[in-house]
Design a protein around this motif. Structure first.
Motif, PDB file in Angstrom:
ATOM      1  N   GLN B  56     -26.730 -21.566  25.133  1.00 15.40           N
ATOM      2  CA  GLN B  56     -26.321 -20.415  24.330  1.00 15.40           C
ATOM      3  C   GLN B  56     -27.465 -19.967  23.435  1.00 15.40           C
ATOM      4  O   GLN B  56     -27.732 -18.776  23.302  1.00 15.40           O
ATOM      5  CB  GLN B  56     -25.080 -20.769  23.506  1.00 15.40           C
ATOM      6  CG  GLN B  56     -24.340 -19.543  22.948  1.00 15.40           C
ATOM      7  CD  GLN B  56     -24.994 -18.947  21.711  1.00 15.40           C
ATOM      8  OE1 GLN B  56     -25.729 -19.633  20.980  1.00 15.40           O
ATOM      9  NE2 GLN B  56     -24.742 -17.663  21.476  1.00 15.40           N
ATOM     10  N   ARG B  57     -28.173 -20.932  22.857  1.00 15.04           N
ATOM     11  CA  ARG B  57     -29.288 -20.599  21.969  1.00 15.04           C
ATOM     12  C   ARG B  57     -30.429 -19.924  22.724  1.00 15.04           C
ATOM     13  O   ARG B  57     -31.218 -19.184  22.145  1.00 15.04           O
ATOM     14  CB  ARG B  57     -29.806 -21.857  21.244  1.00 15.04           C
ATOM     15  CG  ARG B  57     -28.820 -22.453  20.237  1.00 15.04           C
ATOM     16  CD  ARG B  57     -28.253 -21.415  19.281  1.00 15.04           C
ATOM     17  NE  ARG B  57     -27.498 -21.998  18.179  1.00 15.04           N
ATOM     18  CZ  ARG B  57     -26.447 -21.413  17.609  1.00 15.04           C
ATOM     19  NH1 ARG B  57     -25.997 -20.255  18.040  1.00 15.04           N
ATOM     20  NH2 ARG B  57     -25.837 -21.991  16.590  1.00 15.04           N
ATOM     21  N   GLN B  58     -30.496 -20.192  24.025  1.00 16.48           N
ATOM     22  CA  GLN B  58     -31.532 -19.541  24.838  1.00 16.48           C
ATOM     23  C   GLN B  58     -31.038 -18.218  25.431  1.00 16.48           C
ATOM     24  O   GLN B  58     -31.713 -17.621  26.278  1.00 16.48           O
ATOM     25  CB  GLN B  58     -31.941 -20.449  26.008  1.00 16.48           C
ATOM     26  CG  GLN B  58     -32.571 -21.763  25.610  1.00 16.48           C
ATOM     27  CD  GLN B  58     -32.596 -22.720  26.797  1.00 16.48           C
ATOM     28  OE1 GLN B  58     -32.992 -22.352  27.900  1.00 16.48           O
ATOM     29  NE2 GLN B  58     -32.145 -23.940  26.589  1.00 16.48           N
ATOM     30  N   GLY B  59     -29.815 -17.813  25.075  1.00 17.93           N
ATOM     31  CA  GLY B  59     -29.269 -16.575  25.627  1.00 17.93           C
ATOM     32  C   GLY B  59     -28.739 -16.734  27.039  1.00 17.93           C
ATOM     33  O   GLY B  59     -28.521 -15.754  27.745  1.00 17.93           O
ATOM     34  N   ARG B  60     -28.516 -17.988  27.460  1.00 20.06           N
ATOM     35  CA  ARG B  60     -28.028 -18.227  28.826  1.00 20.06           C
ATOM     36  C   ARG B  60     -26.524 -18.500  28.851  1.00 20.06           C
ATOM     37  O   ARG B  60     -25.966 -18.814  29.890  1.00 20.06           O
ATOM     38  CB  ARG B  60     -28.817 -19.373  29.473  1.00 20.06           C
ATOM     39  CG  ARG B  60     -30.261 -18.974  29.780  1.00 20.06           C
ATOM     40  CD  ARG B  60     -31.160 -20.184  29.916  1.00 20.06           C
ATOM     41  NE  ARG B  60     -30.906 -20.942  31.130  1.00 20.06           N
ATOM     42  CZ  ARG B  60     -31.453 -22.138  31.367  1.00 20.06           C
ATOM     43  NH1 ARG B  60     -32.265 -22.698  30.474  1.00 20.06           N
ATOM     44  NH2 ARG B  60     -31.193 -22.772  32.490  1.00 20.06           N
TER      45      ARG B  60
END
Lengths: 322, 359
Positions: B56-60
């Motif tokens: 989530q933190r990587q936008g995935r």
């Protein structure tokens, strides 16, 4: 001051609280957390727990308690965390808030506001992206407001807080922090039930509100060969019919653009009124641009669901070719 | 004047935070071998949680609701279910889905934002994720009615958070189940926080389990970080479900944020979280197993490596998924209405899903 919509609303609520000690804010996480979007940030520290109340997690009681407060001399401003969760309070809003005044023939008034974030485009989980303005407008007895920019947000919130009727105040999540605007420091009202003619034009009327206002303005700015008049409704119900009809008489063409789904949406009401009163002024059929007639999808699909600039552009091409 | 009702709520702990087992309360099926399996399941849930958070933190991933600290409540209750029992979650039971063998890929797909993630859960007798708080509870009561009506012998195990017990839907459901003596087991996953609102602001009731008393059904409170006690209490309720509903309140702690959209620093001092670290649900099992010579660092690192490779493979498969916008239209009704078909065809013909704005 330069403010985004969150800051403008926060500033409005602060001034409303300072102005009248009968105003109470209540909802889930509105206290220390300042609301999940921080619209009530700092108000708990400033006004205390008696006036900024973190309620137990129960939407129906947030609405019902607000009704009881409003009927007893307070002026509650409730926050529903998301439009999807607000439906748990639907009975209180429809069965009671909407008709308390009518049932008592004005013996009781309900000066209350229910705020909630609406619409999508920011990739939130399911039930966080609905556009419910038609649901609340259909009932009668509820004022349904939806600002599209920080200036209107502050002015409409202050007007809503002064209203003696229950106001459903819809705040587009996507617009909370999308842009800043010059917003006066002082208190001011933006009149309820008064649409805003954002841009004048004489070939095409576009009626829109909420998240779609920017989408429409972006397309209109690119289509330099079309003289479009853009009307931001700002209040969905009661409808400012006069402003719409006056524009249609001038342009003869009208498009309605909303993010809520198409079937039985607010566009249908507006189109019907135009058909009833201005059909002989129309030189092309009314066009609606709206989300498909489906529940709002999971975020992976929302880019295919929310009307985009391409759709608005194609609709303009179509209506201008007729 | 006379007493017309007298109620008590009992609290159960079997494996304490120092790894000491109360053998007198230990269910016989929770052998040391079984305990190793439960430890691995909890560890897997924790590894998945860490991965999902990082994605989530990587936008995935779109948004994610962490389960850190709540593994014993989820795995203990899941282990107590029988294969045909029906599982009704809220939005935080990824550990339960996992234990019931939902595909890892589908769990990832949910948090990436696709309905296809929920397509196959019926095959493991699970209901879909329910986001509006407590709204799943009446479904669970209805599902329990269906089990009784059809004489399946299955129980329905429903999950609700501490905040969820404030909703009318919660009480209405256990009340309905009580009146009709339905096979409904309600697990209150009391992680003590409803986003920023602490447990004591939800209810003046000293326990949430005692809400069962008002529905005329049994309620018990357990150490929700003790997988053995959670299992034992849930198993008793599942077996007892043939005679009627019950409530199990699991006292655990949300060690992380509500979801990735939340910032607990705004309302919760770190010291509160620190105080719960020694009560960690994995730590105590590991201490117990190590003392028995059944677990060590070597086994731990081999397990972690295996879990990570399984998770990475599932993530890769989930990330290969390509959405087809037509699926939005084609799964709303049993038969596609013509007006909807027209909207779909217009979207395809006009290319609404791609392209640039013409000048």
């Amino acid at each position: 001051m330069m403010a985004n919509m969150v800051t403008a609303l926060n500033n409005a609520l602060d001034q409303i609280m300072a102005e009248n000690k009968d105003v109470v804010i209540l909802g889930e996480d509105v206290g220390k957390d300042g609301g999940v979007f921080r619209v009530t940030d700092g108000l708990f520290d400033k006004y205390g727990r008696d006036r900024v109340l973190d309620t137990p997690l129960a939407e129906s009681s947030i609405a019902g308690v607000s009704i009881g407060m409003a009927a007893s001399g307070l002026r509650p401003i409730a926050e529903m965390q998301f439009a999807g969760f607000m439906l748990l309070a639907f009975s209180q809003i429809v069965n009671h808030a909407a008709r308390f005044r009518a049932r008592t023939r004005g013996g009781y008034t309900l000066p209350m506001v229910i705020r909630t974030p609406v619409s999508g485009g920011v990739r939130t989980l399911e039930h966080h992206s609905d556009s419910p303005e038609a649901l609340y407008s259909h009932i009668g007895g509820l004022v349904v407001v939806e600002p599209s920019n920080p200036y209107d947000a502050k002015g409409l919130m202050i007007a809503a807080s002064h209203s003696d009727d229950p106001v459903i105040f819809l705040e587009p999540t996507k617009l909370y922090r999308l842009f800043k605007q010059e917003v006066p420091e002082d208190m001011y009202e933006v009149q309820l039930s008064k649409a805003n003619v954002m841009k004048e034009g004489d070939e095409l009327t576009i009626v829109t509100w909420g998240t779609m206002v920017n989408v429409v303005n972006n397309v209109v700015a690119k289509k330099k060969n079309v003289s479009a008049e853009v009307i931001d409704l700002r209040t969905i119900n009661p409808l400012d019919e006069e402003t719409i009809l006056k524009s249609v008489e001038k342009t003869g063409r009208v498009m309605i653009v909303h993010e809520a789904s198409m079937s039985f949406g607010p566009g249908a009401e507006i189109a019907a009124r135009i058909a009833e009163k201005e059909i002989f002024h129309l030189s092309a059929p009314v066009v609606r641009v709206a989300a498909p007639s489906l529940p709002y999808p999971f975020p992976g699909y929302e880019q295919y669901y929310v009307p985009n600039e391409l759709r608005v552009s194609k609709a303009i091409d179509k209506i201008m070719s007729e | 004047m006379k007493d017309v009702y007298d109620g008590t709520v009992r609290y159960m702990q079997i494996l304490d935070e120092n790894g000491n087992m109360d053998e007198s309360l230990r269910p016989k099926e929770i052998t040391d071998v079984k305990l190793v399996e439960l430890y691995k399941a909890m560890s897997f849930a924790r590894a998945l949680d860490a991965k999902a958070l990082s994605l989530q933190r990587q936008g995935r991933a779109v948004t994610y609701a962490p389960i850190l600290g709540e593994e014993a409540t989820q795995i203990g209750t899941a282990a107590a279910m029988r294969p045909n029992d029906v599982f009704v979650p809220n939005f935080r039971q990824h550990g339960v889905y996992l234990y019931r063998k939902a595909s890892l890929e589908s769990i990832m797909l949910y948090w990436r934002g696709y309905e296809e993630s929920l397509k196959d859960i019926k095959s493991i007798n699970a209901f879909p994720v329910a986001v509006p708080v407590s709204t799943q509870m009446p479904h669970a009561a209805g599902a329990a009615y269906a089990q009784k009506y059809k004489k399946t012998g299955n129980a329905v195990i429903a999950y609700v958070g501490d905040g969820g017990t404030s909703e009318g839907d919660f009480y209405e459901s256990i009340n309905f189940a009580g009146v009709l003596k339905l096979p409904l087991v309600t697990i209150i996953e009391n992680n003590q926080w409803a986003i920023s609102v602490p447990r004591e602001w939800q209810s003046a009731a000293q326990t949430l389990a005692q809400k069962a008393i008002a529905a005329g059904i049994p309620g018990i409170q357990v150490d929700g970080n003790d997988v053995v006690a959670v299992y034992a209490a849930t198993r008793d309720s599942v077996i007892g479900a043939k005679d009627g509903p019950s409530v199990v309140e699991c006292i655990t702690y949300r060690m992380s944020m509500h979801t990735t959209a939340d910032d607990p620093e705004k309302y919760r001092p770190d010291s509160l979280v620190e105080a719960w670290k020694p009560k960690d649900p994995l730590l105590r099992v590991r201490t117990y197993l190590a003392r028995k010579g059944l677990w060590d660092d070597k086994k731990e690192s081999a397990m972690s490596e295996e879990h990570l490779s399984i998770i990475d493979e599932a993530v890769a498969r989930a990330e290969e998924f390509k959405p087809d916008p037509r699926s939005m239209f084609e799964n709303v009704y049993s038969t596609m209405p013509q007006v909807l078909k027209d909207e779909e065809e217009e979207a395809v013909a006009e290319g609404f899903w791609q392209g640039e704005v013409s000048k």
